[in-house]
Design a protein around this motif. Structure first.
Motif, PDB file in Angstrom:
ATOM      1  N   PRO A 101      28.168  12.095  35.314  1.00 23.57           N
ATOM      2  CA  PRO A 101      29.606  11.786  35.412  1.00 23.57           C
ATOM      3  C   PRO A 101      30.315  11.866  34.049  1.00 23.57           C
ATOM      4  CG  PRO A 101      28.352  10.260  36.754  1.00 23.57           C
ATOM      5  CD  PRO A 101      27.351  11.068  35.974  1.00 23.57           C
ATOM      6  N   GLU A 102      29.626  11.434  32.996  1.00 20.14           N
ATOM      7  CA  GLU A 102      30.217  11.492  31.649  1.00 20.14           C
ATOM      8  C   GLU A 102      30.412  12.939  31.194  1.00 20.14           C
ATOM      9  OE1 GLU A 102      28.312   7.796  32.564  1.00 20.14           O
ATOM     10  OE2 GLU A 102      27.348   9.746  32.382  1.00 20.14           O
ATOM     11  N   ASP A 103      29.425  13.784  31.457  1.00 16.65           N
ATOM     12  CA  ASP A 103      29.546  15.197  31.088  1.00 16.65           C
ATOM     13  C   ASP A 103      30.663  15.876  31.878  1.00 16.65           C
ATOM     14  OD1 ASP A 103      27.522  15.036  29.213  1.00 16.65           O
ATOM     15  OD2 ASP A 103      25.983  15.815  30.570  1.00 16.65           O
ATOM     16  N   LEU A 104      30.770  15.556  33.169  1.00 12.71           N
ATOM     17  CA  LEU A 104      31.847  16.130  33.980  1.00 12.71           C
ATOM     18  C   LEU A 104      33.217  15.718  33.458  1.00 12.71           C
ATOM     19  CD1 LEU A 104      30.601  15.875  37.667  1.00 12.71           C
ATOM     20  CD2 LEU A 104      31.187  17.931  36.383  1.00 12.71           C
ATOM     21  N   GLN A 105      33.354  14.462  33.069  1.00  8.85           N
ATOM     22  CA  GLN A 105      34.635  14.013  32.523  1.00  8.85           C
ATOM     23  C   GLN A 105      34.937  14.724  31.206  1.00  8.85           C
ATOM     24  OE1 GLN A 105      36.927  12.086  34.195  1.00  8.85           O
ATOM     25  NE2 GLN A 105      38.171  12.989  32.584  1.00  8.85           N
ATOM     26  N   TRP A 129      33.965  17.740  30.423  1.00 10.36           N
ATOM     27  CA  TRP A 129      34.388  19.097  30.804  1.00 10.36           C
ATOM     28  C   TRP A 129      35.833  19.094  31.303  1.00 10.36           C
ATOM     29  CZ3 TRP A 129      32.621  23.655  29.604  1.00 10.36           C
ATOM     30  CH2 TRP A 129      31.285  23.811  29.264  1.00 10.36           C
ATOM     31  N   ARG A 130      36.174  18.125  32.130  1.00  8.62           N
ATOM     32  CA  ARG A 130      37.552  18.037  32.647  1.00  8.62           C
ATOM     33  C   ARG A 130      38.550  17.851  31.507  1.00  8.62           C
ATOM     34  NH1 ARG A 130      34.818  15.028  36.924  1.00  8.62           N
ATOM     35  NH2 ARG A 130      34.875  16.313  38.791  1.00  8.62           N
ATOM     36  N   ASP A 131      38.200  16.976  30.561  1.00 12.45           N
ATOM     37  CA  ASP A 131      39.073  16.748  29.409  1.00 12.45           C
ATOM     38  C   ASP A 131      39.214  18.021  28.573  1.00 12.45           C
ATOM     39  OD1 ASP A 131      39.250  14.134  30.291  1.00 12.45           O
ATOM     40  OD2 ASP A 131      37.885  13.339  28.744  1.00 12.45           O
TER      41      ASP A 131
END
Length: 136
Positions: free
Chosen positions: A113-117, A119-121
């Motif tokens: 979840p941290e990596d996905l956030q 990437w989104r940022d």
């Protein structure tokens, strides 16, 4: 003779619930710039890259990674190869012709979840800058 860019296998990440034999086609809105209707369908030879695309895709469905085969000619994706990664180490491609689904992967590398956030940022920052243009 057409130059063979990659032998595959190839993958496409999405949140769409599709079946073997279905065709993925161009003509849909970009996941990253919804005001842009895409002239190409995008795919990669890296399951992790397709998985990341599935996780970041628009929509509410479950992220899915499909094994696909091009039905026509394809080229290196200029959105990553020309701008960010010369030589196409991401093994990213696009085609104006459909991709046929030949299977689905259920064991692709997942992001935390941290990596996905992160990437989104990162994606949001790119899209807000002049670097966010999509070569369509």
């Amino acid at each position: 003779m057409t130059e063979v860019l990659d032998e595959g296998p190839f993958f496409h990440g999405t949140k769409a619930d599709l079946q073997v034999g279905d065709l993925l086609t161009a003509g849909f809105r970009s996941n990253y710039r919804p005001e842009v209707v895409m002239n190409h369908i995008y795919f990669t030879a890296l399951p992790g890259g397709a998985g990341l695309a599935a996780e970041l895709a628009a929509g509410e469905g479950e992220p899915r990674v499909y094994v696909v085969e091009p039905t026509g000619a394809f080229e290196n994706d200029p959105n990553v190869t020309d701008k960010k990664f010369p030589g196409n180490p991401t093994r990213s491609y696009r085609s104006e012709e459909p991709l046929r689904i030949v299977g689905e992967m259920d064991d692709w590398p997942r992001q935390t979840p941290e990596d996905l956030q992160a990437w989104r940022d990162r994606l949001a920052a790119i899209l807000e800058s002049d670097r966010g243009e999509i070569i369509n």
